[in-house]
Design an enzyme around this catalytic site. Structure first.
Site, PDB file in Angstrom:
ATOM      1  N   TYR A   1      47.268  48.122   9.702  1.00  0.00           N
ATOM      2  CA  TYR A   1      46.208  48.567   8.791  1.00  0.00           C
ATOM      3  C   TYR A   1      46.648  49.694   7.871  1.00  0.00           C
ATOM      4  O   TYR A   1      46.050  49.899   6.822  1.00  0.00           O
ATOM      5  CB  TYR A   1      44.995  49.044   9.585  1.00  0.00           C
ATOM      6  CG  TYR A   1      44.385  47.993  10.477  1.00  0.00           C
ATOM      7  CD1 TYR A   1      43.859  46.820   9.941  1.00  0.00           C
ATOM      8  CD2 TYR A   1      44.332  48.166  11.850  1.00  0.00           C
ATOM      9  CE1 TYR A   1      43.305  45.850  10.759  1.00  0.00           C
ATOM     10  CE2 TYR A   1      43.777  47.207  12.686  1.00  0.00           C
ATOM     11  CZ  TYR A   1      43.269  46.050  12.128  1.00  0.00           C
ATOM     12  OH  TYR A   1      42.713  45.090  12.944  1.00  0.00           O
TER      13      TYR A   1
ATOM     14  N   ARG B   1      68.218  61.571  21.130  1.00  0.00           N
ATOM     15  CA  ARG B   1      66.791  61.293  21.233  1.00  0.00           C
ATOM     16  C   ARG B   1      65.923  62.543  21.096  1.00  0.00           C
ATOM     17  O   ARG B   1      64.994  62.564  20.306  1.00  0.00           O
ATOM     18  CB  ARG B   1      66.492  60.609  22.575  1.00  0.00           C
ATOM     19  CG  ARG B   1      65.043  60.151  22.719  1.00  0.00           C
ATOM     20  CD  ARG B   1      64.797  59.464  24.048  1.00  0.00           C
ATOM     21  NE  ARG B   1      65.674  58.335  24.257  1.00  0.00           N
ATOM     22  CZ  ARG B   1      65.684  57.614  25.363  1.00  0.00           C
ATOM     23  NH1 ARG B   1      64.893  57.936  26.363  1.00  0.00           N
ATOM     24  NH2 ARG B   1      66.498  56.586  25.494  1.00  0.00           N
TER      25      ARG B   1
ATOM     26  N   HIS C   1      66.926  51.235  15.208  1.00  0.00           N
ATOM     27  CA  HIS C   1      66.416  51.951  16.384  1.00  0.00           C
ATOM     28  C   HIS C   1      65.801  50.959  17.368  1.00  0.00           C
ATOM     29  O   HIS C   1      64.603  50.691  17.338  1.00  0.00           O
ATOM     30  CB  HIS C   1      65.365  52.978  15.926  1.00  0.00           C
ATOM     31  CG  HIS C   1      65.081  54.052  16.921  1.00  0.00           C
ATOM     32  ND1 HIS C   1      65.972  55.056  17.209  1.00  0.00           N
ATOM     33  CD2 HIS C   1      63.994  54.299  17.694  1.00  0.00           C
ATOM     34  CE1 HIS C   1      65.452  55.878  18.096  1.00  0.00           C
ATOM     35  NE2 HIS C   1      64.254  55.441  18.415  1.00  0.00           N
TER      36      HIS C   1
END
Length: 753
Positions: free
Chosen positions: A131, A41, A87
Site C-alpha cells: 500500500y 548486521r 539482502h
C-alpha cells in the site's frame, strides 16, 4: 572362514566429515556468527553511519531512480529488489528498516520520503508494503553523492550477480546526525541524533586543527538534537564527560507551557515529548496514575494532537502548583526519560570500538579526505581519456581531406590512419565513428575550447592532489555548501531540542499533592468510618446517624491532608489517609476493609497525627509511656506494633500530649486518683512502659496530661456543656506508681477525664 576386513568408521571417517573436538568446533562457529552479527548486521560504520540493510535499501532505490524529483514507487518493489539482489533476509525486517528511514519522529533527517501510512508517534505500525510508496530524500542523495566517481569500493553481492557499495561517500555526517541503535553479540550501540549544522561546523574546525581537544568540539556541538524536540536538562559537565568517553546518558524532558482558561483556571499543555517515547503509551500511563490515585492533584489527561503534539493536563483545582504537578509527572511518567550514549561503531578497519565524539567526527573527516582524493583521481582519469579522444578529433580536422580519402579508398582504414597520423587505437576508432554533421567548422572550435578547459582542470586537480592545504580548503568549501543546505535558518536544520540545565525532579510527598479541605471524621462503635465535608456540628443529627444497634465512638474535625492514627487494644497502630475516607453520605465503610486488623480487636483510639508531636499511651494494667507521633506512623496496611502489653493486659488509652502540660493524672477502676510529674514518665518508641499507678483490684480506667498550675478540669454531667476545674491538685500529687486517693467531689462516676 572369511576374515572381516571392515574398518571402524571412526578410524576412517567418510569424505566430508571433519573429526574435531566439539568445544573447539562450537567456539569457532560461534565466533564466526558473532563477528558476522557485529560487522554485517548490528553496528553502523563510522564513515556513513549505516548498517548493511540501510545501505542496500538506499542503493536499490537509487538504481530504481527514485530521486526526489521523480515519482514514488511501491515499497514492495524496493523490498523485492533488496531481498532478491542484495539482502537475503525476511521481507518484513527489510520493510521495517525502510519504514524507520521514512519516519520524521524517528530520524532527525529522514533518508526516505514516504507516501502513505508509515506509522506514527503513538506506536501504530505502518501499512503493508503493497500500500505504501517511497522515494529518496535530498539527504540520501547527498549521502550517496560520489558513488559514480569511484569514491568508494564496490563488492560482489551475495550471489555474485551484481555489485554493491561497501559504504557511502557523501559529505553528510549521517552517523551522528541521525544516530543509531543496535544490539550485537556481546555489544550494543546507542547514538542519539544531533544537529547537522553543528556537526559540520565542528568538522570544519577539525579540518584546520585535527589535534583540537574534546572541549573545542563541544563549542560547536552543544548536545543531541532529537527529532521530537524536548529539553536536555543535564549539566554541561555531564554532557562533556559522556562525549569524552563515548558512554553515558542524557536526561530529556517534555516541553510544556501553561494556558490560561479564565476565572483563575489553567491547563498545562505538553507540545514536545522525549525521543523514543510512544505518545499513546505515555497517555495511558498518565491516565493510570489518575485512576490509581497516585497523583491526586491531576484531574484529567487528554490527547488533542493533530499534526503537532498537544497533550492537555488538567489540574484538580486552580490552586494546584503547576511546577509541582509537572515535577510529579517527570518523576512518575516518561515525560522525563534517559537516552543512553554508547558510541560503539565499526572503524575504518571494520573493527568495533567505542569512540568519543571527537574521534567519530575525526574519522568521518578523514574519510572525506579519502573520498575527495579518489573523486579527484577519477576525474583526472576521465579527463585523460577525453583529452586522448579530443586530440584525435583535432588531428582529424587538421587533416580532414586526407582522412576522408583514406576512409574512402582503404579497405582497412584504421591501421593506415594509425600509421600515418600517429593515432592510438581509441583515437582511430573514435574518428571512424564520428558523424558527418560533426565535421562542421564550429565543432573544431568547440573541441579546441574543450581541450583548453580540460587541460586547465587537469592542472587544478593535479595541484589539488599534490597539496594538503588545497585539499583542506576544497573540503571546507564542500562541507560549507552542505552546511548551508542544513543550516539553522532552514526548516529541517533548525535546532529542535532545547539545552537548558534543570535539577532532578523533586520527590514530592503524596500529602503535598492533596488539596487541603476541612472534614469531619466520624467512627462508630462497630468500626464504620466516614468523612463529612466541612467542620460540621459534632452534635448534629447527621453526625449522630448510625446503623441500628451502633453508636458513636470517635468524632473530630480534621483536614484532608491529615494522617489519622488508629490504635487497637493489641498495641498496634495503623495510619489512614484522611483524603481516602469514604464520603459522609450513608454510614461509611468498615475501617477493617482499609487496614489489616488482626482478629476482632476493639479500637482504642483515633486521632489526627497533626494534633500533637507526642502521645500518652497506657495499658489496662497501668503501665504506659510517652511516644513520638512520628514513631507510631505506619506505611503499610499491616500497621506497626508500638505497645506490647503484658499477658492479660491490653492497650487502654491513647491521648495527645500538649507541649504545655507538665503533669500526668491517672485514675483506676477502684476510683483512686493520683498525679505525678510528666518527667517521671519514660519516652519510648516501643515497649510496655513503666507503672503509672498501682492497683490491688481492677486496673487503669483513664489517664491524661495537664498543666499543674491550671489545675485539673473535667466535663460536668448532662447536656450543659459546662466543665469543672479543681485548681489545687496538691492533695493528689505523689510519686509515679502510687495507689492514689479518692478524686475530688463531683468527679464523673464513669472515671473518665
Amino acid at each position: 572362514m572369511a576374515t572381516d576386513t571392515t574398518s571402524d568408521p571412526l578410524d576412517n571417517p567418510p569424505i566430508g566429515i571433519l573429526d574435531a573436538p566439539f568445544d573447539t568446533a562450537l567456539s569457532d562457529r560461534y565466533l564466526v556468527y558473532a563477528l558476522s552479527t557485529i560487522t554485517a548486521r548490528s553496528l553502523p560504520d563510522v564513515r556513513d553511519g549505516l548498517k548493511p540493510v540501510h545501505r542496500r535499501l538506499l542503493w536499490a532505490m537509487r538504481l530504481l531512480r527514485l530521486d526526489p524529483s521523480q515519482g514514488y514507487k511501491k515499497c514492495a518493489r524496493v523490498v523485492g529488489d533488496v531481498i532478491g539482489k542484495y539482502h537475503p533476509h525476511g521481507d518484513q525486517s527489510v520493510y521495517d528498516a525502510m519504514v524507520r528511514l521514512a519516519q520524521d519522529f524517528a530520524l532527525r533527517y529522514p533518508l526516505v520520503d514516504g507516501q502513505g501510512n508509515f506509522g506514527n508517534i503513538d506506536g501504530d505500525n505502518a501499512a503493508a508494503y503493497r500500500y505504501t510508496e517511497a522515494r529518496l530524500t535530498q539527504v540520501a542523495i547527498d549521502l550517496m553523492d560520489g558513488l559514480d566517481e569511484n569514491a568508494t569500493d564496490f563488492r560482489p553481492t551475495y550471489n555474485g550477480e551484481d555489485e554493491e557499495p561497501e559504504l557511502f561517500p557523501g559529505a553528510f555526517p549521517n552517523l551522528l546526525a541521525n544516530g543509531a541503535a543496535g544490539i550485537a553479540v556481546g555489544m550494543a550501540t546507542s547514538i542519539p541524533p544531533h544537529n547537522a549544522a553543528e556537526l559540520l561546523d565542528a568538522a570544519i574546525m577539525l579540518i584546520d586543527t585535527p589535534r583540537a581537544d574534546d572541549a573545542a568540539v563541544l563549542e560547536h556541538v552543544k548536545g543531541p538534537d532529537f527529532p521530537t524536540g524536548g529539553q536536555l536538562v543535564d549539566a554541561p559537565e555531564i554532557i562533556a564527560e559522556a562525549y569524552r568517553t563515548g558512554r553515558g546518558s542524557f536526561r530529556t524532558r517534555a516541553r510544556w507551557h501553561i494556558e490560561d482558561q479564565g476565572r483563575g483556571t489553567w491547563i498545562a499543555v505538553v507540545d514536545q515529548i522525549p525521543y523514543g517515547v510512544q505518545k499513546g503509551k505515555l497517555i495511558e500511563a498518565i491516565a493510570s496514575l489518575i485512576n490509581d490515585k497516585k497523583l491526586p492533584i491531576l484531574a484529567d489527561v487528554r490527547d488533542e494532537s493533530a499534526a503537532d503534539i498537544r497533550i492537555v493536563l488538567e489540574p484538580r483545582a486552580r490552586t494546584v502548583d503547576a511546577d509541582m504537578l509537572m515535577d510529579s509527572l517527570f518523576r512518575l511518567s516518561d515525560l522525563e526519560s534517559r537516552f543512553s550514549l554508547n558510541l560503539n561503531v565499526l572503524d575504518k578497519d571494520r573493527t568495533p570500538r567505542v569512540m568519543s565524539l571527537r574521534e567519530a567526527l575525526l574519522a568521518w573527516v578523514e574519510h572525506q579526505f579519502i573520498v575527495l582524493q579518489r573523486r579527484s583521481q577519477h576525474r583526472l582519469d576521465k579527463i585523460a581519456d577525453r583529452l586522448e579522444l579530443v586530440g584525435g578529433y583535432i588531428i582529424a580536422f587538421l587533416n580532414l581531406d586526407r582522412v576522408i580519402e583514406i576512409i574512402r579508398t582503404e579497405d582497412e582504414p584504421k591501421p593506415v590512419m594509425i600509421a600515418e597520423f600517429g593515432l592510438t587505437d581509441r583515437q582511430a576508432e573514435a574518428i571512424l565513428n564520428m558523424r558527418l554533421r560533426s565535421l562542421r567548422k564550429l565543432e573544431e572550435m568547440e573541441l579546441r575550447k574543450e581541450k583548453d578547459a580540460l587541460e586547465k582542470e587537469r592542472g587544478e586537480l593535479e595541484q589539488l592532489l599534490g597539496s594538503e592545504a588545497r585539499q583542506r580548503t576544497r573540503l571546507k568549501r564542500d562541507l560549507g555548501k552542505i552546511r548551508d543546505r542544513y543550516g539553522p535558518e532552514t526548516a529541517l536544520g533548525k535546532r529542535r531540542t532545547l539545552i537548558e540545565e534543570a535539577g532532578p525532579a523533586r520527590d514530592i510527598p503524596l500529602e503535598a499533592m492533596i488539596e487541603r479541605e476541612p472534614i469531619t471524621v466520624i467512627m462508630s462503635q462497630r468500626g464504620w468510618i466516614r468523612a463529612m465535608k466541612g467542620h460540621v456540628d459534632l452534635a448534629a443529627a447527621d453526625t449522630l446517624k448510625f446503623k441500628e444497634g451502633d453508636g458513636p465512638a470517635f468524632a473530630f474535625h480534621a483536614q484532608t491532608t491529615d494522617k489519622l492514627l488508629l490504635a487497637v487494644e493489641s498495641g498496634r497502630f495503623y495510619t489512614l489517609g484522611a483524603d481516602k475516607l469514604p464520603g459522609g453520605r450513608g454510614f461509611g465503610e468498615p475501617v477493617r476493609l482499609m487496614i489489616d486488623i488482626d482478629g476482632e480487636q476493639d479500637i482504642v483510639g483515633l486521632l489526627p497525627a497533626s494534633v500533637t508531636e507526642k502521645l500518652l499511651v497506657a495499658a489496662s494494667d497501668g503501665r504506659g509511656f510517652v511516644v513520638k507521633t512520628a514513631d507510631v506512623t505506619a506505611e503499610t496496611r499491616k500497621g506497626k506494633t508500638v505497645v506490647t502489653p503484658k499477658k492479660g493486659a491490653k492497650l487502654k488509652l491513647v491521648k495527645p500530649v500538649d507541649p504545655a502540660h507538665d503533669y500526668v493524672a491517672a485514675i483506676g477502676d477502684n476510683r483512686k486518683l493520683l498525679v505525678f510529674p510528666l518527667t517521671e514518665l519514660a519516652e519510648l518508641a516501643r515497649g510496655q512502659g513503666v507503672q503509672l499507678q498501682r492497683y490491688r483490684d481492677g486496673g487503669l480506667s483513664d489517664a491524661t496530661t495537664f498543666k499543674f498550675e491550671d489545675g485539673l478540669s473535667w466535663a460536668m454531667g448532662g447536656d450543659t456543656g459546662r466543665t469543672r476545674t479543681e485548681s489545687d491538685m496538691n492533695p493528689w500529687r505523689t510519686a509515679r506508681g502510687a495507689a492514689g486517693r479518692m478524686p475530688p467531689t463531683g468527679f464523673p462516676r464513669d472515671n473518665r477525664f
